[in-house]
Design an enzyme around this catalytic site. Structure first.
Site, PDB file in Angstrom:
ATOM      1  N   LEU A  23       0.860  -1.179   0.000  1.00  0.00           N
ATOM      2  CA  LEU A  23       0.000   0.000   0.000  1.00  0.00           C
ATOM      3  C   LEU A  23       0.895   1.228   0.000  1.00  0.00           C
ATOM      4  CD1 LEU A  23      -2.621  -0.909   2.786  1.00  0.00           C
ATOM      5  CD2 LEU A  23      -2.959  -0.993   0.314  1.00  0.00           C
ATOM      6  N   ASP A  24       0.383   2.344  -0.512  1.00  0.00           N
ATOM      7  CA  ASP A  24       1.124   3.593  -0.402  1.00  0.00           C
ATOM      8  C   ASP A  24       1.419   3.846   1.073  1.00  0.00           C
ATOM      9  OD1 ASP A  24       0.824   3.882  -3.115  1.00  0.00           O
ATOM     10  OD2 ASP A  24      -0.609   5.539  -2.999  1.00  0.00           O
ATOM     11  N   ARG A  25       2.513   4.506   1.363  1.00  0.00           N
ATOM     12  CA  ARG A  25       2.998   4.702   2.726  1.00  0.00           C
ATOM     13  C   ARG A  25       1.916   5.180   3.699  1.00  0.00           C
ATOM     14  NH1 ARG A  25       8.600   7.185   4.136  1.00  0.00           N
ATOM     15  NH2 ARG A  25       8.906   5.792   2.405  1.00  0.00           N
TER      16      ARG A  25
END
Length: 183
Positions: A23-25
């Protein structure tokens, strides 16, 4: 931490967790790990059949209230993803959405991710002029949310061994409810 848990405190254990996707940060929500390399490979090979649903709070009121965003996504040398019309420069990416609620210049959107490209949701909505609230990279600079208002809500996939359909749903984060309450 996950490997420590799987090893039950025994650092010499050969048990480990295998990352299936990322997932994106600053995105919250469900992450999928496998307990064997064979399971990881199966899940990754069947990733396009995996149903991934997200919730996001975006700036503005979307029209139409449901739709599909399709663009080619490319990445520049500064690691910024952008949409392009040139199929030779990017990978075709599809995102469908449905507006669930609108208030005070924001929309709560349910998103069905049909492909899984880096920053896909964030770039698609920013490209429509409706960036995700709290997005420091692709947003409009408005500090509406202290965090990125993007949440991996649910995932459905075929179990690698039993072949049963598995579905996991986390619902909406409390922080989204608080933000929506302010709207």
């Amino acid at each position: 931490m996950l490997n420590d848990y799987v090893r039950k405190g025994n650092p010499k254990s050969r048990n480990r967790a295998y990352v299936v996707h990322r997932l994106d940060r600053d995105t919250s929500g469900i992450l999928l790990f496998a307990k064997s390399e064979q399971a990881k490979t199966f899940l990754q090979e069947h990733w396009e059949q995996t149903d991934k649903r997200y919730l996001a709070i975006v700036h503005g009121r979307l029209t139409p209230k449901e739709g599909k965003i399709s663009t080619y996504l490319a990445e520049n040398s500064a690691q910024r993803v952008y949409s392009t019309l040139d199929p030779a420069r990017g990978k075709l990416s599809h995102t469908t959405y449905t507006v669930l609620k609108e208030a005070r210049g924001f929309s709560l959107v349910e998103i069905h991710l049909l492909t899984g490209r880096k920053h896909q949701i964030r770039v698609h909505f920013a490209g429509k002029g409706h960036p995700v609230a709290g997005d420091r990279k692709y947003g409009n600079g408005d500090p509406a949310s202290k965090r990125l208002a993007l949440h991996a809500r649910s995932i459905s996939f075929t179990h690698p061994f039993s072949k049963k359909k598995m579905t996991f749903d986390t619902g909406m984060p409390e922080e989204f409810a608080r933000l929506l309450g302010k709207m």
